[in-house]
Design an enzyme around this catalytic site. Sequence first.
Site, PDB file in Angstrom:
ATOM      1  N   THR A 182       1.053  -1.171  -0.036  1.00 57.92           N
ATOM      2  CA  THR A 182      -0.012  -0.086  -0.052  1.00 57.92           C
ATOM      3  C   THR A 182       0.881   1.261   0.021  1.00 57.92           C
ATOM      4  O   THR A 182       0.629   2.276  -0.699  1.00 57.92           O
ATOM      5  CB  THR A 182      -0.954  -0.014   1.388  1.00 57.92           C
ATOM      6  N   ILE A 209      -0.097  -7.272  10.470  1.00 58.19           N
ATOM      7  CA  ILE A 209      -0.282  -8.261  11.537  1.00 58.19           C
ATOM      8  C   ILE A 209       1.245  -8.773  11.559  1.00 58.19           C
ATOM      9  O   ILE A 209       1.862  -9.351  12.659  1.00 58.19           O
ATOM     10  CB  ILE A 209      -1.138  -9.621  11.616  1.00 58.19           C
ATOM     11  N   ASP A 210       1.867  -8.849  10.277  1.00 58.10           N
ATOM     12  CA  ASP A 210       3.284  -9.604  10.353  1.00 58.10           C
ATOM     13  C   ASP A 210       4.401  -8.895  10.962  1.00 58.10           C
ATOM     14  O   ASP A 210       5.544  -9.017  11.296  1.00 58.10           O
ATOM     15  CB  ASP A 210       3.802  -9.813   8.904  1.00 58.10           C
TER      16      ASP A 210
HETATM   17  N1  LIG Z   1       4.908  -2.525  -5.675  1.00 57.54           N
HETATM   18  C1  LIG Z   1       4.202  -1.883  -5.742  1.00 57.54           C
HETATM   19  N2  LIG Z   1       3.993  -0.738  -6.481  1.00 57.54           N
HETATM   20  C2  LIG Z   1       2.624   0.045  -6.455  1.00 57.54           C
HETATM   21  N3  LIG Z   1       1.611  -0.738  -5.659  1.00 57.54           N
HETATM   22  C3  LIG Z   1       1.651  -1.759  -5.238  1.00 57.54           C
HETATM   23  C4  LIG Z   1       2.679  -2.418  -5.091  1.00 57.54           C
HETATM   24  N4  LIG Z   1       2.570  -3.460  -4.386  1.00 57.54           N
HETATM   25  C5  LIG Z   1       1.374  -3.224  -3.887  1.00 57.54           C
HETATM   26  N5  LIG Z   1       0.625  -2.328  -4.387  1.00 57.54           N
HETATM   27  C6  LIG Z   1      -0.645  -1.970  -4.134  1.00 57.54           C
HETATM   28  O1  LIG Z   1      -1.124  -1.873  -2.843  1.00 57.54           O
HETATM   29  C7  LIG Z   1      -2.007  -2.757  -2.402  1.00 57.54           C
HETATM   30  C8  LIG Z   1      -1.899  -3.365  -1.453  1.00 57.54           C
HETATM   31  O2  LIG Z   1      -0.639  -4.163  -1.173  1.00 57.54           O
HETATM   32  P1  LIG Z   1      -0.361  -5.483  -0.638  1.00 57.54           P
HETATM   33  O3  LIG Z   1       1.042  -5.997  -1.054  1.00 57.54           O
HETATM   34  O4  LIG Z   1      -1.683  -6.516  -1.185  1.00 57.54           O
HETATM   35  O5  LIG Z   1      -0.800  -5.425   0.951  1.00 57.54           O
HETATM   36  P2  LIG Z   1       0.129  -4.692   2.002  1.00 57.54           P
HETATM   37  O6  LIG Z   1      -0.072  -3.106   1.789  1.00 57.54           O
HETATM   38  O7  LIG Z   1      -0.550  -5.110   3.105  1.00 57.54           O
HETATM   39  O8  LIG Z   1       1.391  -5.053   1.818  1.00 57.54           O
HETATM   40  C9  LIG Z   1      -2.264  -3.616  -3.741  1.00 57.54           C
HETATM   41  O9  LIG Z   1      -3.895  -3.271  -4.013  1.00 57.54           O
HETATM   42  C10 LIG Z   1      -1.688  -2.736  -4.852  1.00 57.54           C
HETATM   43  O10 LIG Z   1      -2.205  -2.108  -5.599  1.00 57.54           O
HETATM   44  O1  LIG Z   2      -4.574 -14.604   2.076  1.00 56.61           O
HETATM   45  P1  LIG Z   2      -4.329 -13.342   1.910  1.00 56.61           P
HETATM   46  O2  LIG Z   2      -5.513 -12.514   2.429  1.00 56.61           O
HETATM   47  O3  LIG Z   2      -4.187 -12.737   0.497  1.00 56.61           O
HETATM   48  O4  LIG Z   2      -3.187 -12.922   2.881  1.00 56.61           O
HETATM   49  C1  LIG Z   2      -2.271 -13.662   3.631  1.00 56.61           C
HETATM   50  C2  LIG Z   2      -0.987 -13.055   4.130  1.00 56.61           C
HETATM   51  O5  LIG Z   2      -1.845 -11.733   4.810  1.00 56.61           O
HETATM   52  C3  LIG Z   2      -0.910 -11.713   5.999  1.00 56.61           C
HETATM   53  O6  LIG Z   2      -1.804 -11.620   7.150  1.00 56.61           O
HETATM   54  C4  LIG Z   2      -0.249 -10.114   5.992  1.00 56.61           C
HETATM   55  O7  LIG Z   2      -0.082  -9.537   4.900  1.00 56.61           O
HETATM   56  P2  LIG Z   2       0.134  -8.046   4.515  1.00 56.61           P
HETATM   57  O8  LIG Z   2       0.355  -7.282   5.581  1.00 56.61           O
HETATM   58  O9  LIG Z   2       0.924  -7.926   3.397  1.00 56.61           O
HETATM   59  O10 LIG Z   2      -1.481  -7.830   4.141  1.00 56.61           O
HETATM   60  C5  LIG Z   2       0.166 -12.651   6.082  1.00 56.61           C
HETATM   61  O11 LIG Z   2       0.666 -13.021   7.044  1.00 56.61           O
HETATM   62  C6  LIG Z   2      -0.563 -13.724   5.134  1.00 56.61           C
HETATM   63  O12 LIG Z   2       0.563 -14.461   4.592  1.00 56.61           O
END
Ligand SMILES: Nc1ncnc2c1ncn2[C@@H]1O[C@H](COP(=O)(O)OP(=O)(O)O)[C@@H](O)[C@H]1O
Ligand SMILES: O=P(O)(O)OC[C@H]1O[C@](O)(COP(=O)(O)O)[C@@H](O)[C@@H]1O
Length: 440
Positions: A182, A209-210
């Site tokens: 995000t 949560i990680d």
């Molecule tokens: N490398 C990236 N560059 C731009 N946007 C990203 C990238 N990785 C993820 N996003 C955007 O952020 C949102 C959430 O990312 P995600 O990895 O699923 O969860 P988190 O924010 O919990 O790590 C996704 O919907 C995506 O659009």
């Molecule tokens: O099955 P989902 O909802 O895509 O996410 C599973 C993953 O999300 C987490 O709970 C947390 O991931 P993010 O913080 O990137 O959202 C990980 O521990 C787990 O591997």
Amino acid sequence: MVSHEDLAVRTLGPCRIDSPLAERLVARETTQHSVVEEDRILFDDTISMAGGRDLPVEQLPSLEPGGPRKRIYFDPAKTRVGIVTCGGLCPGLNDVIRGLVLELSRHYGVRRIVGFRNGYRGFVPRYGEDVVDLTPEVVMHIDDEGGTILGTSRGEQDPEEVVDALERLNINILFVIGGDGTIRGAMDVVRVVGERGLKVAVVGIPKTIDNDIPYIDQSFGFQTAMAEATKSIHAASVEARSAPGGIGLVKLMGRHSGFIACYATLAKDDADYVLIPEVPFALDGERGLLEHLRQRVQERGHAVVVVAEGAGQEYIEGEEPGRDASGNVRFGDIGRLLRKRIVEHLDAHGVENNVRYFDPSYAIRSVPANPFDSAYCLRLAHAAVHAAMAGRTEVIVARRRRRFVHIPMPLAVSRRNHVDPLGDLWLSVLEATGQPVRFE
Ligand SMILES: Nc1ncnc2c1ncn2[C@@H]1O[C@H](COP(=O)(O)OP(=O)(O)O)[C@@H](O)[C@H]1O
Ligand SMILES: O=P(O)(O)OC[C@H]1O[C@](O)(COP(=O)(O)O)[C@@H](O)[C@@H]1O
Ligand SMILES: [Mg+2]
């Protein structure tokens, strides 16, 4: 090494408007409990680290303190705010939404706040998502429930389309509540906002949560999730102690970082082994996990194993790890593999065994925040509003060594927070479990 430049916070322009909170700030000074806006918070906290830089104190790397400013950038009466939640669920998302809306409306007098639905796709017209008006009445009791009232999603969206939506709705401030993905997405939005010459503040409240966001004490919701995980460890321990050759095996979330596994284990001092992605382990061989476990079960009659989902992936054969819509790896099931290998190993040695496998999975992150996390979420929301109203952008708010600070987004995604195999936390885990330093 983090430098002074890495910690520089971007602003949209000078703060020329008196803050409605200014009166409360008159008597404030820097103490153990507060830092005035003119002051900075040192990044290093040991003499060897700070001294090793060989710089005068005012040139040492330092963070901008969080908190209200006497003067702000945005005129509250004319400010329109957007809020979005993205990525996996985390306890406290609703608390943060509620905190943002209440602080903006009650203390700054901002009247127009909208929520974008289902993550970044809520900005993109082809998904047909509606926009939610967020008022104090709407958000007042949402913290009673887990999840997010706005919904969330994974999967990248075109930042041009996101900024198109911001322009269409005349949004001046966007709050993004999400993890590393995000925040990366938010940085793309900041880039496009800059290219178009717009004045939109983008402020993040880090969620995971990680607990894998670096430079912060702990992400909100982590404490709730790990407390929830202790219930499975306790159940596994009860099951293990109640059966001959009882082995309780618990798989917990934690893709790249084993914080939940470590803290839940420490909180419920019942586990004999903790396996995390940061510490590789041998399964087979005289000094491997299986043989150690066999001896432990024979000596004590039972054992409890806690494994983080990202641990031991090298043992999962024939399966290329998949990717989710955001490009995050989807790991093979280390819990099932361990169950199979434990049963095979103990059977082969004629040791009676009863393996009970627990995979609480989503159950640990879909619950409402506990009171500590709720209070933390509210304070993070306050800090985020103060930062945004003062025109800070491309920044996350966080608590670091108990001080609220502004951390530039590029720094927040520059690395992942890991359990340090040489650090204090892992040492505590080794002390609590009595497991060997290495299985090799
Ligand atoms: N490398 C990236 N560059 C731009 N946007 C990203 C990238 N990785 C993820 N996003 C955007 O952020 C949102 C959430 O990312 P995600 O990895 O699923 O969860 P988190 O924010 O919990 O790590 C996704 O919907 C995506 O659009
Ligand atoms: O099955 P989902 O909802 O895509 O996410 C599973 C993953 O999300 C987490 O709970 C947390 O991931 P993010 O913080 O990137 O959202 C990980 O521990 C787990 O591997
Ligand atoms: Mg992530």
